[in-house]
Write a protein that holds these residues in place. Structure first.
Motif, PDB file in Angstrom:
ATOM      1  N   MET A 233      22.030  -6.432  -1.195  1.00 30.26           N
ATOM      2  CA  MET A 233      22.815  -5.881  -2.025  1.00 30.26           C
ATOM      3  C   MET A 233      23.273  -7.031  -2.808  1.00 30.26           C
ATOM      4  SD  MET A 233      25.861  -3.152  -1.373  1.00 30.26           S
ATOM      5  CE  MET A 233      26.483  -3.945   0.186  1.00 30.26           C
ATOM      6  N   ARG A 234      23.628  -6.834  -4.120  1.00 32.72           N
ATOM      7  CA  ARG A 234      24.040  -7.713  -5.059  1.00 32.72           C
ATOM      8  C   ARG A 234      25.643  -7.212  -5.297  1.00 32.72           C
ATOM      9  NH1 ARG A 234      24.565  -8.945 -10.783  1.00 32.72           N
ATOM     10  NH2 ARG A 234      24.474 -11.261 -11.026  1.00 32.72           N
ATOM     11  N   ILE A 235      26.733  -7.886  -4.919  1.00 32.76           N
ATOM     12  CA  ILE A 235      27.873  -7.672  -5.203  1.00 32.76           C
ATOM     13  C   ILE A 235      28.617  -8.537  -6.175  1.00 32.76           C
ATOM     14  CG2 ILE A 235      30.151  -7.252  -3.892  1.00 32.76           C
ATOM     15  CD1 ILE A 235      28.468  -7.164  -1.436  1.00 32.76           C
ATOM     16  N   VAL A 236      29.381  -8.028  -7.019  1.00 34.38           N
ATOM     17  CA  VAL A 236      29.955  -8.820  -8.019  1.00 34.38           C
ATOM     18  C   VAL A 236      31.557  -8.560  -7.714  1.00 34.38           C
ATOM     19  CG1 VAL A 236      30.839  -9.321 -10.440  1.00 34.38           C
ATOM     20  CG2 VAL A 236      28.398  -8.633  -9.903  1.00 34.38           C
ATOM     21  N   ILE A 237      32.387  -9.777  -7.373  1.00 32.04           N
ATOM     22  CA  ILE A 237      33.616  -9.595  -7.135  1.00 32.04           C
ATOM     23  C   ILE A 237      34.559 -10.238  -8.320  1.00 32.04           C
ATOM     24  CG2 ILE A 237      35.547 -10.325  -5.391  1.00 32.04           C
ATOM     25  CD1 ILE A 237      33.459 -10.832  -3.649  1.00 32.04           C
ATOM     26  N   ALA A 238      35.358  -9.562  -9.121  1.00 34.09           N
ATOM     27  CA  ALA A 238      36.224  -9.732 -10.012  1.00 34.09           C
ATOM     28  C   ALA A 238      37.537 -10.326  -9.467  1.00 34.09           C
ATOM     29  CB  ALA A 238      36.649  -8.667 -10.838  1.00 34.09           C
ATOM     30  N   GLY A 239      37.793 -11.632  -9.951  1.00 32.56           N
ATOM     31  CA  GLY A 239      39.030 -12.375  -9.059  1.00 32.56           C
ATOM     32  C   GLY A 239      38.399 -13.095  -8.172  1.00 32.56           C
ATOM     33  N   GLY A 240      37.035 -13.744  -8.299  1.00 31.44           N
ATOM     34  CA  GLY A 240      36.321 -14.216  -7.201  1.00 31.44           C
ATOM     35  C   GLY A 240      37.069 -15.362  -6.596  1.00 31.44           C
ATOM     36  N   HIS A 241      38.240 -16.124  -6.794  1.00 29.41           N
ATOM     37  CA  HIS A 241      38.615 -17.252  -6.207  1.00 29.41           C
ATOM     38  C   HIS A 241      39.993 -16.767  -5.437  1.00 29.41           C
ATOM     39  CE1 HIS A 241      40.678 -21.303  -6.157  1.00 29.41           C
ATOM     40  NE2 HIS A 241      39.422 -21.688  -5.884  1.00 29.41           N
ATOM     41  N   GLY A 242      40.384 -15.719  -5.321  1.00 29.60           N
ATOM     42  CA  GLY A 242      41.531 -15.258  -4.694  1.00 29.60           C
ATOM     43  C   GLY A 242      41.091 -15.242  -3.543  1.00 29.60           C
ATOM     44  N   GLN A 243      42.183 -15.053  -2.574  1.00 31.97           N
ATOM     45  CA  GLN A 243      42.350 -15.447  -1.382  1.00 31.97           C
ATOM     46  C   GLN A 243      41.383 -14.600  -0.573  1.00 31.97           C
ATOM     47  OE1 GLN A 243      46.122 -17.052   0.595  1.00 31.97           O
ATOM     48  NE2 GLN A 243      47.107 -16.849  -1.277  1.00 31.97           N
ATOM     49  N   ILE A 244      41.813 -13.162  -0.721  1.00 32.60           N
ATOM     50  CA  ILE A 244      41.083 -12.136  -0.225  1.00 32.60           C
ATOM     51  C   ILE A 244      39.401 -12.247  -0.663  1.00 32.60           C
ATOM     52  CG2 ILE A 244      40.707  -9.697   0.144  1.00 32.60           C
ATOM     53  CD1 ILE A 244      43.683  -9.429  -0.114  1.00 32.60           C
ATOM     54  N   ALA A 245      39.428 -12.371  -1.921  1.00 37.49           N
ATOM     55  CA  ALA A 245      38.143 -12.582  -2.687  1.00 37.49           C
ATOM     56  C   ALA A 245      37.145 -13.462  -2.038  1.00 37.49           C
ATOM     57  CB  ALA A 245      38.097 -12.715  -3.942  1.00 37.49           C
ATOM     58  N   ARG A 246      37.766 -14.680  -1.773  1.00 37.46           N
ATOM     59  CA  ARG A 246      36.850 -15.804  -1.010  1.00 37.46           C
ATOM     60  C   ARG A 246      36.395 -15.305   0.416  1.00 37.46           C
ATOM     61  NH1 ARG A 246      38.962 -21.645  -1.800  1.00 37.46           N
ATOM     62  NH2 ARG A 246      36.917 -22.247  -0.611  1.00 37.46           N
ATOM     63  N   GLN A 247      37.627 -14.694   1.201  1.00 38.42           N
ATOM     64  CA  GLN A 247      37.251 -14.359   2.320  1.00 38.42           C
ATOM     65  C   GLN A 247      36.070 -13.166   2.478  1.00 38.42           C
ATOM     66  OE1 GLN A 247      40.586 -14.642   5.425  1.00 38.42           O
ATOM     67  NE2 GLN A 247      41.755 -14.809   3.536  1.00 38.42           N
ATOM     68  N   LEU A 248      36.383 -12.463   1.596  1.00 32.53           N
ATOM     69  CA  LEU A 248      35.183 -11.290   1.348  1.00 32.53           C
ATOM     70  C   LEU A 248      33.801 -11.870   1.116  1.00 32.53           C
ATOM     71  CD1 LEU A 248      34.093  -8.410   1.246  1.00 32.53           C
ATOM     72  CD2 LEU A 248      35.153  -8.325  -1.014  1.00 32.53           C
ATOM     73  N   GLY A 249      33.977 -12.831   0.011  1.00 39.25           N
ATOM     74  CA  GLY A 249      32.656 -13.363  -0.383  1.00 39.25           C
ATOM     75  C   GLY A 249      32.022 -13.939   0.924  1.00 39.25           C
ATOM     76  N   ARG A 250      32.702 -14.854   1.737  1.00 38.64           N
ATOM     77  CA  ARG A 250      32.136 -15.350   2.825  1.00 38.64           C
ATOM     78  C   ARG A 250      31.253 -14.497   3.707  1.00 38.64           C
ATOM     79  NH1 ARG A 250      36.466 -19.183   1.753  1.00 38.64           N
ATOM     80  NH2 ARG A 250      37.696 -17.948   3.469  1.00 38.64           N
ATOM     81  N   LEU A 251      32.231 -13.234   3.920  1.00 39.78           N
ATOM     82  CA  LEU A 251      31.704 -12.631   5.208  1.00 39.78           C
ATOM     83  C   LEU A 251      30.441 -11.857   4.638  1.00 39.78           C
ATOM     84  CD1 LEU A 251      35.189 -10.581   5.862  1.00 39.78           C
ATOM     85  CD2 LEU A 251      33.660 -11.959   7.372  1.00 39.78           C
ATOM     86  N   VAL A 252      30.454 -11.281   3.259  1.00 39.98           N
ATOM     87  CA  VAL A 252      29.378 -10.563   2.973  1.00 39.98           C
ATOM     88  C   VAL A 252      28.220 -11.389   2.614  1.00 39.98           C
ATOM     89  CG1 VAL A 252      30.400  -8.492   2.174  1.00 39.98           C
ATOM     90  CG2 VAL A 252      30.016 -10.286   0.533  1.00 39.98           C
ATOM     91  N   SER A 253      28.261 -12.656   2.418  1.00 44.46           N
ATOM     92  CA  SER A 253      27.297 -13.541   1.978  1.00 44.46           C
ATOM     93  C   SER A 253      26.381 -13.861   3.342  1.00 44.46           C
ATOM     94  CB  SER A 253      27.800 -14.861   1.216  1.00 44.46           C
ATOM     95  OG  SER A 253      28.729 -15.436   1.877  1.00 44.46           O
ATOM     96  N   GLN A 254      27.614 -14.047   4.409  1.00 45.30           N
ATOM     97  CA  GLN A 254      26.966 -14.489   5.712  1.00 45.30           C
ATOM     98  C   GLN A 254      25.957 -13.254   6.189  1.00 45.30           C
ATOM     99  OE1 GLN A 254      30.623 -15.582   7.898  1.00 45.30           O
ATOM    100  NE2 GLN A 254      30.653 -17.324   6.768  1.00 45.30           N
ATOM    101  N   ASP A 255      26.227 -12.012   5.872  1.00 42.29           N
ATOM    102  CA  ASP A 255      25.300 -10.861   6.258  1.00 42.29           C
ATOM    103  C   ASP A 255      24.269 -10.867   5.263  1.00 42.29           C
ATOM    104  OD1 ASP A 255      27.263 -10.154   8.265  1.00 42.29           O
ATOM    105  OD2 ASP A 255      28.207  -8.623   7.109  1.00 42.29           O
TER     106      ASP A 255
END
Length: 215
Positions: A1-23
């Motif tokens: 799945m390709r996921i685009v996160i607006a506000g990608g450097h935010g604290q929640i966004a970065r943690q989310l990005g790491r979680l889903v990329s690890q999956d």
């Protein structure tokens, strides 16, 4: 799945990005400043530089085209600037929704806020401006029939160590860690039972995956 996160450097966004990329998902964070690039690269996710306050629906549409999901995790900051509540928390969220519709991206996940039941329409207090901006953005997203939306409304955000457990749904106002919110968002992206739902999230004792599945 390709996921685009607006506000990608935010604290929640970065943690989310790491979680889903690890999956195994392909993640792209939208960032305002080139200074944020090393952090996202260290997280193992892609990036696109874009100022959500100085762009167009057409440009955002180009960026999100081909994505399977978009997540709105941007915010106007905690510096007391009421104007940015309108331009980011409301305006950018609406722009991302309109761009997703134009690009044919159905899945839209929004980080919103609890407290909208306590809105004071005539107040100039910055938090009230923020709540009204979030409400208006939520309403706009819910009105889009072309979107499979989910609106997540956290309580007061903290930087405490994530617990992996939460309460979700119609819950009393409380606090929740940013890490636990990120975990909730990751679960939402993996499930379909939250489509068309708005729900609150605060600290609790139910494992995140179980809590989200039971919504």
């Amino acid at each position: 799945m390709r996921i685009v996160i607006a506000g990608g450097h935010g604290q929640i966004a970065r943690q989310l990005g790491r979680l889903v990329s690890q999956d195994g998902h392909d993640v792209v964070g939208l960032i305002r400043s080139a200074e944020h690039v090393p952090d996202l690269e260290a997280d193992g996710i892609g990036w696109q530089q874009l100022d959500l306050e100085d762009t167009s629906v057409e440009r955002v549409t180009e960026i999100v085209r081909g994505a399977d999901a978009v997540v709105f995790a941007a915010g106007g900051g905690a510096d007391g600037n009421a104007r940015r509540k309108e331009t980011v928390d409301k305006g950018a969220a609406i722009m991302l929704a309109d761009a997703a519709v134009a690009a044919g991206v159905r899945r839209y996940v929004m980080i919103s806020s609890m407290g909208q039941d306590r809105i004071e329409e005539d107040s100039d207090d910055v938090f009230q401006v923020y709540l009204r901006a979030k409400r208006d953005a939520d309403d706009h997203v819910r009105a889009q029939e072309a979107l499979d939306w989910t609106i997540v409304q956290p309580g007061k955000l903290t930087d405490d160590v994530p617990t992996g457990t939460v309460q979700v749904g119609d819950v009393d106002y409380g606090s929740v860690t940013r890490g636990d919110v990120a975990h909730v968002l990751a679960e939402v992206l993996e499930t379909e039972n939250t489509i068309g739902k708005t729900f609150a999230v605060v600290a609790g004792d139910r494992p995140v995956a179980e809590a989200v599945r039971k919504l």
